[in-house]
Design a protein around this motif. Sequence first.
Motif, PDB file in Angstrom:
ATOM      1  N   ASP A  61     -12.513 -25.040  10.949  1.00 11.54           N
ATOM      2  CA  ASP A  61     -12.183 -25.272   9.670  1.00 11.54           C
ATOM      3  C   ASP A  61     -11.973 -24.096   8.866  1.00 11.54           C
ATOM      4  O   ASP A  61     -11.724 -24.331   7.624  1.00 11.54           O
ATOM      5  N   VAL A  62     -12.060 -23.068   9.410  1.00  7.41           N
ATOM      6  CA  VAL A  62     -11.947 -21.711   8.574  1.00  7.41           C
ATOM      7  C   VAL A  62     -10.401 -21.454   8.539  1.00  7.41           C
ATOM      8  O   VAL A  62      -9.656 -21.374   9.268  1.00  7.41           O
ATOM      9  N   ALA A  63      -9.937 -21.041   7.179  1.00 11.57           N
ATOM     10  CA  ALA A  63      -8.659 -20.375   6.917  1.00 11.57           C
ATOM     11  C   ALA A  63      -8.500 -18.851   7.169  1.00 11.57           C
ATOM     12  O   ALA A  63      -9.215 -18.094   6.558  1.00 11.57           O
ATOM     13  N   PHE A  64      -8.127 -18.487   8.440  1.00  9.91           N
ATOM     14  CA  PHE A  64      -8.029 -17.096   8.715  1.00  9.91           C
ATOM     15  C   PHE A  64      -6.522 -16.537   8.503  1.00  9.91           C
ATOM     16  O   PHE A  64      -5.793 -17.163   8.383  1.00  9.91           O
ATOM     17  N   CYS A  65      -6.921 -15.195   7.918  1.00  9.20           N
ATOM     18  CA  CYS A  65      -5.787 -14.298   7.657  1.00  9.20           C
ATOM     19  C   CYS A  65      -6.134 -13.152   8.455  1.00  9.20           C
ATOM     20  O   CYS A  65      -6.521 -12.151   7.802  1.00  9.20           O
ATOM     21  N   PRO A  66      -4.995 -13.016   9.684  1.00  4.85           N
ATOM     22  CA  PRO A  66      -5.171 -11.655  10.360  1.00  4.85           C
ATOM     23  C   PRO A  66      -4.338 -10.760   9.620  1.00  4.85           C
ATOM     24  O   PRO A  66      -3.204 -11.025   9.270  1.00  4.85           O
ATOM     25  N   THR A  67      -4.625  -9.457   9.788  1.00  2.89           N
ATOM     26  CA  THR A  67      -4.095  -8.353   9.018  1.00  2.89           C
ATOM     27  C   THR A  67      -4.363  -6.980   9.895  1.00  2.89           C
ATOM     28  O   THR A  67      -5.514  -6.785  10.173  1.00  2.89           O
ATOM     29  N   GLY A  68      -3.280  -6.380   9.810  1.00  2.00           N
ATOM     30  CA  GLY A  68      -3.579  -4.971  10.528  1.00  2.00           C
ATOM     31  C   GLY A  68      -2.827  -4.893  11.924  1.00  2.00           C
ATOM     32  O   GLY A  68      -3.348  -5.505  12.996  1.00  2.00           O
ATOM     33  N   GLY A  69      -1.486  -4.561  11.692  1.00  2.00           N
ATOM     34  CA  GLY A  69      -0.741  -4.337  13.040  1.00  2.00           C
ATOM     35  C   GLY A  69       0.211  -5.792  13.225  1.00  2.00           C
ATOM     36  O   GLY A  69       0.643  -5.769  14.373  1.00  2.00           O
ATOM     37  N   ARG A  71       0.965  -1.309   0.024  1.00  2.00           N
ATOM     38  CA  ARG A  71       0.126  -0.040   0.054  1.00  2.00           C
ATOM     39  C   ARG A  71       0.720   1.187   0.074  1.00  2.00           C
ATOM     40  O   ARG A  71       1.465   1.550   1.017  1.00  2.00           O
ATOM     41  N   THR A  72       0.972   1.684  -1.340  1.00  2.00           N
ATOM     42  CA  THR A  72       1.849   3.035  -1.341  1.00  2.00           C
ATOM     43  C   THR A  72       0.989   3.927  -2.045  1.00  2.00           C
ATOM     44  O   THR A  72       0.127   4.007  -2.709  1.00  2.00           O
ATOM     45  N   THR A  73       1.706   5.609  -1.859  1.00  2.00           N
ATOM     46  CA  THR A  73       0.940   6.305  -2.558  1.00  2.00           C
ATOM     47  C   THR A  73       1.268   6.706  -3.981  1.00  2.00           C
ATOM     48  O   THR A  73       0.811   7.785  -4.876  1.00  2.00           O
ATOM     49  N   ALA A 117      -2.114 -19.169  17.387  1.00  2.00           N
ATOM     50  CA  ALA A 117      -3.800 -19.270  17.616  1.00  2.00           C
ATOM     51  C   ALA A 117      -4.444 -19.658  16.446  1.00  2.00           C
ATOM     52  O   ALA A 117      -5.768 -19.604  16.764  1.00  2.00           O
ATOM     53  N   GLY A 118      -3.875 -20.173  15.544  1.00  2.00           N
ATOM     54  CA  GLY A 118      -4.657 -20.581  14.249  1.00  2.00           C
ATOM     55  C   GLY A 118      -4.776 -19.779  12.945  1.00  2.00           C
ATOM     56  O   GLY A 118      -5.518 -20.663  12.236  1.00  2.00           O
ATOM     57  N   ALA A 119      -3.736 -19.141  13.033  1.00  2.00           N
ATOM     58  CA  ALA A 119      -3.787 -18.274  11.783  1.00  2.00           C
ATOM     59  C   ALA A 119      -3.338 -19.408  10.367  1.00  2.00           C
ATOM     60  O   ALA A 119      -2.341 -20.048  10.700  1.00  2.00           O
ATOM     61  N   ALA A 120      -3.857 -19.383   9.238  1.00  2.00           N
ATOM     62  CA  ALA A 120      -3.554 -20.190   8.187  1.00  2.00           C
ATOM     63  C   ALA A 120      -2.263 -19.298   7.526  1.00  2.00           C
ATOM     64  O   ALA A 120      -1.268 -19.923   7.082  1.00  2.00           O
ATOM     65  N   PHE A 121      -2.537 -18.097   7.616  1.00  2.15           N
ATOM     66  CA  PHE A 121      -1.240 -17.170   6.875  1.00  2.15           C
ATOM     67  C   PHE A 121      -1.847 -15.740   7.537  1.00  2.15           C
ATOM     68  O   PHE A 121      -2.750 -15.307   7.853  1.00  2.15           O
ATOM     69  N   VAL A 122      -0.588 -14.866   7.540  1.00  2.00           N
ATOM     70  CA  VAL A 122      -1.006 -13.392   7.935  1.00  2.00           C
ATOM     71  C   VAL A 122      -0.565 -12.299   6.813  1.00  2.00           C
ATOM     72  O   VAL A 122       0.178 -12.383   5.769  1.00  2.00           O
ATOM     73  N   GLY A 123      -1.397 -11.170   6.852  1.00  2.00           N
ATOM     74  CA  GLY A 123      -0.934 -10.298   5.997  1.00  2.00           C
ATOM     75  C   GLY A 123      -0.291  -9.074   6.745  1.00  2.00           C
ATOM     76  O   GLY A 123      -0.401  -8.791   7.920  1.00  2.00           O
ATOM     77  N   MET A 124       0.901  -8.670   6.281  1.00  2.00           N
ATOM     78  CA  MET A 124       1.764  -7.793   6.574  1.00  2.00           C
ATOM     79  C   MET A 124       1.717  -6.281   5.903  1.00  2.00           C
ATOM     80  O   MET A 124       2.298  -6.416   4.734  1.00  2.00           O
ATOM     81  N   GLY A 125       1.365  -5.242   6.358  1.00  2.00           N
ATOM     82  CA  GLY A 125       1.330  -4.039   5.608  1.00  2.00           C
ATOM     83  C   GLY A 125       2.753  -3.273   6.103  1.00  2.00           C
ATOM     84  O   GLY A 125       3.801  -3.357   5.449  1.00  2.00           O
ATOM     85  N   GLY A 126       2.384  -2.065   6.800  1.00  2.00           N
ATOM     86  CA  GLY A 126       3.344  -1.192   6.962  1.00  2.00           C
ATOM     87  C   GLY A 126       4.352  -1.416   7.688  1.00  2.00           C
ATOM     88  O   GLY A 126       5.577  -1.023   7.569  1.00  2.00           O
TER      89      GLY A 126
END
Length: 208
Positions: free
Chosen positions: A150-158, A18-20, A170-179
């Motif tokens: 059974d849900v694939a969770f992707c925590p993102t934000g912070g 996410r860039t300007t 905690a059970g994340a399938a994968f994570v999103g990393m932004g800033g």
Amino acid sequence: MHPLIPRLAAARVIPVVRTTRPELAEHAVDWLRGVGITVFEITMTVPDAPGLIRRLAADPALLVGAGTVPDRAAAEACLAAGARFLVAPWVDAAVAEAAHLRGACALLGAMTPTEVRAALAAGADAVKIFPASSAGGPGHLKALRSVFPDVAFCPTGGVDARTAPDYFAAGAAFVGMGGRLVDETLLARGDRAAVEQAARDALGIVQA
């Protein structure tokens, strides 16, 4: 299960670009690729995001998706450009439907059990927990997993290299990393070494 979910899970970390300025987004992809990252989410807040997705998707070694997809029209533009997965931080059945018509993967956003259920009903292949850190962090994700095992969770934000292992525990399938991974200040000043080191730190901790 959508066939892309195992590949996203194998990647573990999905950079949220996410860039300007589009050239900074291209630098981010190029530099992160240099440390072995090949999956990228290009957000629709990047100027001419579909054009950037088209250029990146032309490389068969990359798995490119679109993030912050606001509506069906934007979804279809990204899919036509070559996006293989679509991400929205809310529930939008039209975005999921557009993705599935092209064989792409849909990630819809949720925070509460009601929203997770709504995302699944709308066609989500995986559920993005956003904003993860302010929603309660790994503890919140663990609670959701107890209801939706059974849900694939992707925590993102912070999410960053320090907290990512806790999300996986905690059970994340994968994570999103932004800033925390795609730092526009570092990109703007051309500090490739710092960006690459942040990526190595993230990958090293997650893989460990």
